[in-house]
Structures are given as C-alpha cells and as structure tokens.
Enzyme design. Structure first.
Site, PDB file in Angstrom:
ATOM      1  N   GLU A 111      10.447  -9.758  48.384  1.00  0.00           N
ATOM      2  CA  GLU A 111      10.146 -10.292  47.057  1.00  0.00           C
ATOM      3  C   GLU A 111       8.750  -9.856  46.672  1.00  0.00           C
ATOM      4  O   GLU A 111       7.922  -9.568  47.531  1.00  0.00           O
ATOM      5  CB  GLU A 111      10.196 -11.829  47.079  1.00  0.00           C
ATOM      6  CG  GLU A 111      11.560 -12.386  47.382  1.00  0.00           C
ATOM      7  CD  GLU A 111      11.470 -13.848  47.814  1.00  0.00           C
ATOM      8  OE1 GLU A 111      10.644 -14.584  47.241  1.00  0.00           O
ATOM      9  OE2 GLU A 111      12.217 -14.217  48.723  1.00  0.00           O
ATOM     10  N   LYS A 113       5.034 -10.702  45.433  1.00  0.00           N
ATOM     11  CA  LYS A 113       4.171 -11.870  45.579  1.00  0.00           C
ATOM     12  C   LYS A 113       3.531 -12.132  44.225  1.00  0.00           C
ATOM     13  O   LYS A 113       2.722 -11.340  43.743  1.00  0.00           O
ATOM     14  CB  LYS A 113       3.101 -11.594  46.636  1.00  0.00           C
ATOM     15  CG  LYS A 113       2.323 -12.826  47.023  1.00  0.00           C
ATOM     16  CD  LYS A 113       1.549 -12.578  48.312  1.00  0.00           C
ATOM     17  CE  LYS A 113       0.886 -13.843  48.819  1.00  0.00           C
ATOM     18  NZ  LYS A 113      -0.180 -14.327  47.974  1.00  0.00           N
ATOM     19  N   ASP A 115       1.252 -13.780  41.479  1.00  0.00           N
ATOM     20  CA  ASP A 115      -0.121 -14.241  41.589  1.00  0.00           C
ATOM     21  C   ASP A 115      -0.396 -15.328  40.556  1.00  0.00           C
ATOM     22  O   ASP A 115      -0.690 -15.045  39.403  1.00  0.00           O
ATOM     23  CB  ASP A 115      -1.055 -13.038  41.373  1.00  0.00           C
ATOM     24  CG  ASP A 115      -2.388 -13.262  42.027  1.00  0.00           C
ATOM     25  OD1 ASP A 115      -2.517 -14.245  42.771  1.00  0.00           O
ATOM     26  OD2 ASP A 115      -3.297 -12.454  41.795  1.00  0.00           O
ATOM     27  N   TYR A 222      11.010 -19.003  44.234  1.00  0.00           N
ATOM     28  CA  TYR A 222      11.258 -18.199  45.428  1.00  0.00           C
ATOM     29  C   TYR A 222      11.717 -18.953  46.667  1.00  0.00           C
ATOM     30  O   TYR A 222      11.975 -18.344  47.688  1.00  0.00           O
ATOM     31  CB  TYR A 222      10.013 -17.381  45.772  1.00  0.00           C
ATOM     32  CG  TYR A 222       8.740 -18.196  45.892  1.00  0.00           C
ATOM     33  CD1 TYR A 222       7.736 -18.058  44.945  1.00  0.00           C
ATOM     34  CD2 TYR A 222       8.561 -19.093  46.931  1.00  0.00           C
ATOM     35  CE1 TYR A 222       6.579 -18.792  45.039  1.00  0.00           C
ATOM     36  CE2 TYR A 222       7.413 -19.823  47.035  1.00  0.00           C
ATOM     37  CZ  TYR A 222       6.417 -19.681  46.098  1.00  0.00           C
ATOM     38  OH  TYR A 222       5.276 -20.413  46.190  1.00  0.00           O
ATOM     39  N   LYS A 309      -0.252  -7.339  51.567  1.00  0.00           N
ATOM     40  CA  LYS A 309      -1.153  -7.257  50.417  1.00  0.00           C
ATOM     41  C   LYS A 309      -1.379  -5.809  50.007  1.00  0.00           C
ATOM     42  O   LYS A 309      -1.726  -4.978  50.849  1.00  0.00           O
ATOM     43  CB  LYS A 309      -2.511  -7.881  50.774  1.00  0.00           C
ATOM     44  CG  LYS A 309      -2.426  -9.373  51.024  1.00  0.00           C
ATOM     45  CD  LYS A 309      -2.766 -10.148  49.754  1.00  0.00           C
ATOM     46  CE  LYS A 309      -2.704 -11.633  50.044  1.00  0.00           C
ATOM     47  NZ  LYS A 309      -3.702 -12.427  49.440  1.00  0.00           N
ATOM     48  N   CYS A 403     -33.061 -10.427  21.438  1.00  0.00           N
ATOM     49  CA  CYS A 403     -31.856  -9.757  20.947  1.00  0.00           C
ATOM     50  C   CYS A 403     -32.090  -8.253  20.842  1.00  0.00           C
ATOM     51  O   CYS A 403     -33.086  -7.818  20.272  1.00  0.00           O
ATOM     52  CB  CYS A 403     -31.476 -10.325  19.589  1.00  0.00           C
ATOM     53  SG  CYS A 403     -30.069  -9.465  18.866  1.00  0.00           S
ATOM     54  N   CYS A 406     -32.078  -7.409  16.901  1.00  0.00           N
ATOM     55  CA  CYS A 406     -33.000  -7.952  15.896  1.00  0.00           C
ATOM     56  C   CYS A 406     -34.246  -8.559  16.528  1.00  0.00           C
ATOM     57  O   CYS A 406     -35.114  -9.072  15.836  1.00  0.00           O
ATOM     58  CB  CYS A 406     -32.294  -8.997  15.038  1.00  0.00           C
ATOM     59  SG  CYS A 406     -32.035 -10.545  15.915  1.00  0.00           S
ATOM     60  N   CYS A 421     -27.914 -15.030  20.211  1.00  0.00           N
ATOM     61  CA  CYS A 421     -28.968 -14.684  19.276  1.00  0.00           C
ATOM     62  C   CYS A 421     -28.845 -15.653  18.099  1.00  0.00           C
ATOM     63  O   CYS A 421     -27.814 -15.709  17.449  1.00  0.00           O
ATOM     64  CB  CYS A 421     -28.804 -13.248  18.794  1.00  0.00           C
ATOM     65  SG  CYS A 421     -29.843 -12.917  17.353  1.00  0.00           S
ATOM     66  N   CYS A 427     -29.369 -10.772  11.862  1.00  0.00           N
ATOM     67  CA  CYS A 427     -29.003  -9.909  12.982  1.00  0.00           C
ATOM     68  C   CYS A 427     -27.813  -9.032  12.565  1.00  0.00           C
ATOM     69  O   CYS A 427     -26.718  -9.543  12.329  1.00  0.00           O
ATOM     70  CB  CYS A 427     -28.653 -10.796  14.175  1.00  0.00           C
ATOM     71  SG  CYS A 427     -28.303  -9.887  15.671  1.00  0.00           S
TER      72      CYS A 427
HETATM   73  P1  AMP Z   1      -1.691 -17.279  50.286  1.00  0.00           P
HETATM   74  O1  AMP Z   1      -2.124 -18.192  49.152  1.00  0.00           O
HETATM   75  O2  AMP Z   1      -2.357 -15.952  50.262  1.00  0.00           O
HETATM   76  O3  AMP Z   1      -1.660 -17.980  51.616  1.00  0.00           O
HETATM   77  O4  AMP Z   1      -0.180 -16.914  49.952  1.00  0.00           O
HETATM   78  C1  AMP Z   1       0.806 -17.907  49.999  1.00  0.00           C
HETATM   79  C2  AMP Z   1       1.228 -18.223  48.605  1.00  0.00           C
HETATM   80  O5  AMP Z   1       1.838 -17.115  47.980  1.00  0.00           O
HETATM   81  C3  AMP Z   1       2.279 -19.269  48.554  1.00  0.00           C
HETATM   82  O6  AMP Z   1       1.730 -20.548  48.637  1.00  0.00           O
HETATM   83  C4  AMP Z   1       2.902 -19.032  47.230  1.00  0.00           C
HETATM   84  O7  AMP Z   1       2.246 -19.835  46.255  1.00  0.00           O
HETATM   85  C5  AMP Z   1       2.584 -17.610  46.895  1.00  0.00           C
HETATM   86  N1  AMP Z   1       3.764 -16.761  46.639  1.00  0.00           N
HETATM   87  C6  AMP Z   1       3.860 -15.911  45.596  1.00  0.00           C
HETATM   88  N2  AMP Z   1       5.022 -15.260  45.590  1.00  0.00           N
HETATM   89  C7  AMP Z   1       5.716 -15.715  46.654  1.00  0.00           C
HETATM   90  C8  AMP Z   1       7.009 -15.412  47.176  1.00  0.00           C
HETATM   91  N3  AMP Z   1       7.825 -14.510  46.596  1.00  0.00           N
HETATM   92  N4  AMP Z   1       7.409 -16.092  48.274  1.00  0.00           N
HETATM   93  C9  AMP Z   1       6.584 -17.004  48.866  1.00  0.00           C
HETATM   94  N5  AMP Z   1       5.354 -17.312  48.422  1.00  0.00           N
HETATM   95  C10 AMP Z   1       4.913 -16.676  47.332  1.00  0.00           C
HETATM   96 ZN    ZN Z   2     -29.958 -10.646  16.947  1.00  0.00          ZN
END
Ligand code: AMP
Ligand code: ZN
Length: 665
Positions: A111, A113, A115, A222, A309, A403, A406, A421, A427
């Site tokens: 899957e 990851k 963010d 997930y 990562k 600034c 000006c 400023c 300005c």
């Molecule tokens: P970390 O915060 O680096 O320890 O990564 C773990 C976190 O990745 C988990 O707590 C999830 O919130 C997140 N995460 C994002 N995508 C996934 C995924 N496909 N499966 C499991 N965890 C995921």
């Molecule tokens: Zn200015």
C-alpha cells in the site's frame, strides 16, 4: 405519506450520492439537485425532531463546538510501523519473519503510505459511532464531530458488515485542496499553511466542526480490527472496506514475493508525484491474518508490517543571497536566491525562508552550501546547511530592520511570525498590490486592465490608489508601453463598468486585511451599506455570524484611518456601489410591520422559504421558535404537537396559509 419513511429514503439517497461523489469520484446528480434534497431532509428533520439522527447526512455541515476533546482509550492499540530504507532492509525483514513462520510461501499487500494524521473509527451496527485520534497509541482524543464532516467517511455502511469493528486510516488533505486553501489565505493577506500534513492534523482538533467541514479533507482507510470479522487477509479486508463504502485507494496491490514488492516500490518512487495527495513511502504487510497472528507485535510495532521510506528528493546547492518581498498587506517574506539546480524535474532557483525565525533556526549564512528538498509543497525548502563546507568567515544573517522598498522601520506584532512594513500608503508594492487586488475578477473585475498595467500606471504617477482609476482618460494611458487607442478605450470603459459591481464585491475589493470574499458577503448582507460598517463597534462586528475578533479588529483599524475614508468618499462620488440595492418587489407591502411569525409544518401553496420571504417582503419578521414575542404561528400540515401546545399556552394566534394570504392581500 409516511414521514419517517420519507426521511429514511432521503437519507439513503443522499448517502448514496455522497458515496458516488466523494468516494467513487463519479457523481450522478447535479450539486443543485443534491442541495435541494439535502434542504428537503433538513426541513423534515426540523419539523420532526423525534426522528433526529446523529448520523443523518444533514449532520455533515458541522456546527458543534468542542472546547476540550475527551480522552478515549483505544480498544485495540494503535501501533507504529518499523521503517526500512533499502532492498537489504526488506530482505533482512523477510529472513526474520520466515524464521518464525518456517519458510512458507508468503504474499504481501503493498500500500502507499499516506502522509496525514491517523484516525481510528468505531462502527456499530453499520453506524459511525466514534472517531479517535492516535494519541500515544493507547489513548487518543474523541474527534467524532469533526470527523463526521468529512464527506468520504460513511456515516452509514452498505452491504453486510461485522456488528462492531474499528477501522483505521489517514486523514489527508489532497494537494489541490491544500493549494486552494492557501490561495484563499494569500488573498486575505494571511500567512499560508506550510504543508498538507500539518494542516490535516491541525484540522482534527479545531473546536468548530463547521470550520472542519469547509476543509477539503479526505480519509484513506487501510486497516480493520475487531473480533469475528470473517476476513482472512489484509487484501481481502481492503476490498471489504471498499464494499462497505470506505475510500480505499486502488493503488494497493497484492505481491507474490519480495521481487514484486520491489517493483511496486520502484514504480511509485517514480510516479508518486502524479498522485493527488502526498505519500512518503510504501507499507508492506504480510497478507494472511493467520501469519500475522503468528508473528505478533514488538513493543512498538507489528512484526508483520514494514514501512519503506522513499528518499526525499534532495540536492545541495549554494545560497547566493537573500531578498525580501513585500506583499499587498505589507508582510515581508524572505526568499533564498540559490545557485540554479535540477530537482524533481524542475530547475530550482529560489526557496522560501518563511520568516526571521526560520532563518535563525537554520542558522543559514550567505555562501553556505544548503540542502534543498521538494516535498508536496510547490516551493522547495531548505532543510539544512552543510556545515562542513561553511566558510569560517561567513557572518550571521541580520534580518532587515527596514522595508527594502520604502525604508520604513518594520514592525512585528506579538504572536505573529512575519514582519510588516507599516507604510500602507507610501510603500510601492503595497500600493500596487492593493490596486491589483481591487481589479481582480472576484473583486471589481475590470476588463482591459491587468496587473502589469497597474504597475505602469503607478510608476507613471497616474494612480496612487484605486480611486484614481476613475479619473483616468484615454489620452492619459495611450503613452504607456504597449497601449494603443483601442486598448486604452477598453481600459477606460472597463473601469467605468465597474461602477455596477455590487456592494459585497466592492467591500472585498477594498482589500481590508482578513476580509475575504465570504466575510465581505456576510458584512454586506448584515450592514447593508458602508457607513453602517464604518460606524459599527468592535462588539457589534463580533456579534455578526462568523466574524471573529481578529477580523473585527482589522475592520475597525481600516475605518479608523482617515486616508481610507478619503478614498471611499471619492469612490462614492464616482458612483461605485456602497450599499446593497434591494430589488424592488411590486408585491411588497408594509402590512406586517411589527409582527413576528413562526412557520411550522409543510404547506401547499408555498415552500417554507418562500413563505418566510413573503413575510419579510411585507415587513414582518420571521422567528425561529415560538416565544412570548411571537404574534402568529403559520401552521401547515404535520405541525409538531409540542409546538401546537406551546402556541396555545402562550395564546398566540395560529393561522393557516390561506389566512396568511388574506393578511397580505
Ligand atoms: P510512523 O508514524 O512513521 O510510525 O508510521 C506509522 C503510521 O503510518 C501509521 O500510524 C499510520 O498513521 C500511517 N500510515 C499511512 N499509510 C498507511 C498504510 N497504508 N498502512 C498503515 N499505516 C499507514
Ligand atoms: Zn515599505
């Protein structure tokens, strides 16, 4: 017709459309039709509080305020993931787990990851019961009200599902929505958010769920936990969740061996920038639940899963200089000028340094070799300085005190990250920026006039503020660069036409700090004309729906300034709209002046909104609930018994819609 069934049908229908739109990206109904049905449901629910349902699609608009979030212990702990960074790391991992499992054939679910911020949502009998943040993994904060406003999270599941389970996912802010939010902030002179992840996680803890509802958040799922789920593998669980109505990205894949896992990783390392959201890696999970059970957990993470990562795309280059930009509201942004370098497909020459604190934190110096990284943000950022390469004589950067445009002494208010400023009227970039804002499409929409021409007009001493625009003559502008008779005429005509722009947009065009489009609308609607806004006190302003103290303060400051008043008076003389023009309605009378009405039930000849409009057009007031101040209750079909009783208790006249029609005719 059975009201309860009617309500249920509407809810089912709206849930389905929500799913089509937000989960499948495949709407089958227009926004207009959707809103109509939602309103219909809202009205039925208002009239029949006995059928209130906390998971109704009407609850998604939010509006509950949470002062402090309750701590909740997770039924199942939320673990972290171990990280890997290379092929070797993953091969070592496989060797370790095969030692436990005894060299069995293994499948892996791959899957992306996501963010964002992790969330655990409990469902009971198909209904969303509670949503809790990760917290320390053992317990988190109850953010249910906020989570319910996220449209891709089902409030009611489809198909057949386990009685009770927790589902885990990541709350994310897709890049497009994030950029749009930032664009809006820039427009009102606020500092933009720095990245989607922090903005998403900050959103979960907002006190006003209506604010959360406005953010384009999504939830990608997930993981399912619970007893007797009737599911035997991770991949199967993703499919099941998808069928119950959750948003589970299609990018997940089943791999039959590590080779296929590497293929997946390589593919997404290259293509991750094509995704609508940010990802910082891949998560690899042993597919079979039975294998997962055998492997179990370490103190902190499952042995059956591993995050891989991606390397952030990073290069090093030289910092040549720092320049300082002055925005329309006077805010100063330091910008790093870099030795041009190739990064993630583009040539990078500049990076934002945000503010003085950031410069200090990085301890950056001119001539330093710096590491530049491109995350999800559009503007690359400087991560760190290569201290080994620092010239020992390089001096600490002194942030500018004046600034750059000006020379005014800069100010920094308590609690604000940016310097400003204060020379609002002298300005150049502020003056030009304000006029440029004034003419934009959402503001005065002046055809034939562009941002560059505004700068030319200013530098040629033709305009010093936006009110000067209205004195421009064709002959004044013809001498400007790239101007001809025709384009000069267009420009002057465009300015003339802007006198028809309605008040709410004029108010936005003035460029009052924090007064964006929506706030301008609210103020215009509430106060009706500019003088009423000008005379409003701080308290007055705060009492207006959705106007907070920061906005109110900024409005007060704007009108306290005599120069602003002078400009507004001039604009008025030129004929710019400074009040709402109420469309004259031939049916309007004064017959209901001084009378307050409450409308209840369903009507034959009017929709409820039309009825309310008719009351107001004839001078009456519409109250939201029956009280001693009510003069009449207009009762339609299905008026609630409680209301009826209250009205008769207070001896308020209860009239029918026909009675009402004769009142006004
Ligand atoms: P970390 O915060 O680096 O320890 O990564 C773990 C976190 O990745 C988990 O707590 C999830 O919130 C997140 N995460 C994002 N995508 C996934 C995924 N496909 N499966 C499991 N965890 C995921
Ligand atoms: Zn200015």
């Amino acid at each position: 017709m059975d009201i309860q069934k009617n309500i249920q049908d509407l809810k089912d229908e709206l849930n389905l459309h929500n799913h089509n739109y937000y989960v499948l990206d495949n709407p089958t109904i227009s926004d207009f039709e959707f809103d109509k049905k939602l309103k219909q449901l809202q009205e039925l629910e208002n009239q029949h509080p006995e059928f209130f349902d906390e998971n109704s699609p009407t609850q998604r608009v939010g509006g509950t305020i949470t002062k402090s979030f309750q701590t909740v212990v997770h039924d199942y702990r939320m673990y972290s993931l171990d990280n890997s960074y290379s092929v070797e790391d993953l091969t070592d991992w496989e060797t370790r787990i095969q030692k436990v499992l005894g060299n069995v054939p293994l499948q892996y679910t791959c899957e992306l990851k996501y963010d964002g911020a992790s969330i655990s949502i409990t469902y009971e009998n198909g209904k969303l019961k509670r949503a809790v943040t990760r917290g320390d993994g053992f317990q988190g904060d109850d953010v249910t009200n906020n989570i319910k406003t996220i449209k891709s999270i089902p409030l009611q599941l489809k198909g057949s599902f386990p009685n009770r389970f927790d589902i885990r996912g990541e709350i994310i802010l897709p890049l497009e929505g994030f950029e749009k939010m930032n664009q809006e902030l820039i427009e009102i002179g606020e500092t933009p958010y720095s990245n989607p992840r922090n903005t998403a996680s900050g959103s979960l803890k907002l006190q006003d769920s209506a604010e959360v509802a406005k953010r384009p958040l999504e939830c990608l799922l997930y993981f399912i936990v619970g007893n007797n789920l009737g599911i035997s593998s991770q991949y199967e669980s993703l499919e099941a969740a998808r069928n119950w109505g959750f948003k589970v990205p299609k990018e997940s894949k089943l791999a039959n061996n590590l080779e296929e896992v590497f293929e997946y990783i390589n593919y997404w390392d290259k293509h991750r920038h094509d995704l609508p959201y940010e990802t910082d890696g891949v998560v690899i999970k042993v597919n079979s639940f039975q294998h997962q059970d055998e492997l179990g957990y370490t103190a902190k993470s499952p042995r059956w899963a591993m995050a891989y990562k991606f390397k952030a795309e990073q290069v090093s280059t030289k910092l040549n200089s720092i320049s300082y930009q002055v925005g329309r509201t006077g805010s100063i942004t330091p910008v790093a000028n870099l030795e041009p370098v190739q990064l993630a497909g583009t040539i990078v020459k500049r990076a934002s340094l945000h503010n003085a604190d950031q410069i200090e934190k990085l301890d950056i110096r001119i001539g330093d070799e710096v590491f530049v990284e491109k995350g999800g943000e559009i503007i690359p950022k400087i991560i760190a300085v290569d201290l080994d390469k620092r010239n020992p004589n390089a001096e600490v950067i002194k942030y500018i005190t004046n600034c750059p445009e000006c020379n005014s002494v800069l100010e920094r208010k308590d609690g604000e990250a940016n310097h400003y400023c204060p020379n609002f009227y002298g300005c150049p970039p502020q003056i030009i920026g304000r006029i440029q804002h004034y003419i934009t499409r959402k503001a005065m929409d002046i055809e034939g006039l562009g941002g560059e021409t505004v700068a030319l007009l200013f530098h040629n001493n033709l305009v010093k503020d936006y009110s000067d625009l209205y004195e421009l003559k064709v002959d004044d502008v013809i001498p400007l660069e790239r101007m001809a008779q025709k384009s000069a005429e267009n420009l002057v005509n465009g300015i003339e036409k802007s006198k028809e722009i309605p008040f709410e947009r004029v108010l936005y065009a003035l460029g009052i700090r924090y007064v964006g489009e929506t706030v301008a609308k609210k103020l215009a609607k509430h106060y009706k004309n500019i003088d009423a806004i000008r005379n409003a006190s701080l308290m007055d302003l705060i009492l207006v729906d959705e106007i907070g103290e920061k906005i109110a303060q900024s409005v007060i400051e704007f009108f306290d300034n005599p120069e602003n008043i002078r400009i507004i008076e001039r604009l008025k003389q030129f004929g710019v709209q400074f009040e709402i023009i109420e469309k004259h309605n031939p049916n309007a009378t004064e017959k209901l002046v001084g009378k307050t009405f409450v409308v209840s039930g369903v009507f034959e000849k009017f929709s409820r909104d039309d009825l309310k409009k008719a009351i107001e057009e004839n001078g009456g007031k519409v109250g939201s609930s029956i009280s001693a101040k009510t003069d009449f209750v207009i009762a339609g079909e299905n008026m609630g018994p409680a209301k009826l009783e209250k009205a008769s208790q207070l001896k308020i006249s209860i009239i029918s819609e026909d009675d009402f029609i004769s009142l006004i005719s």
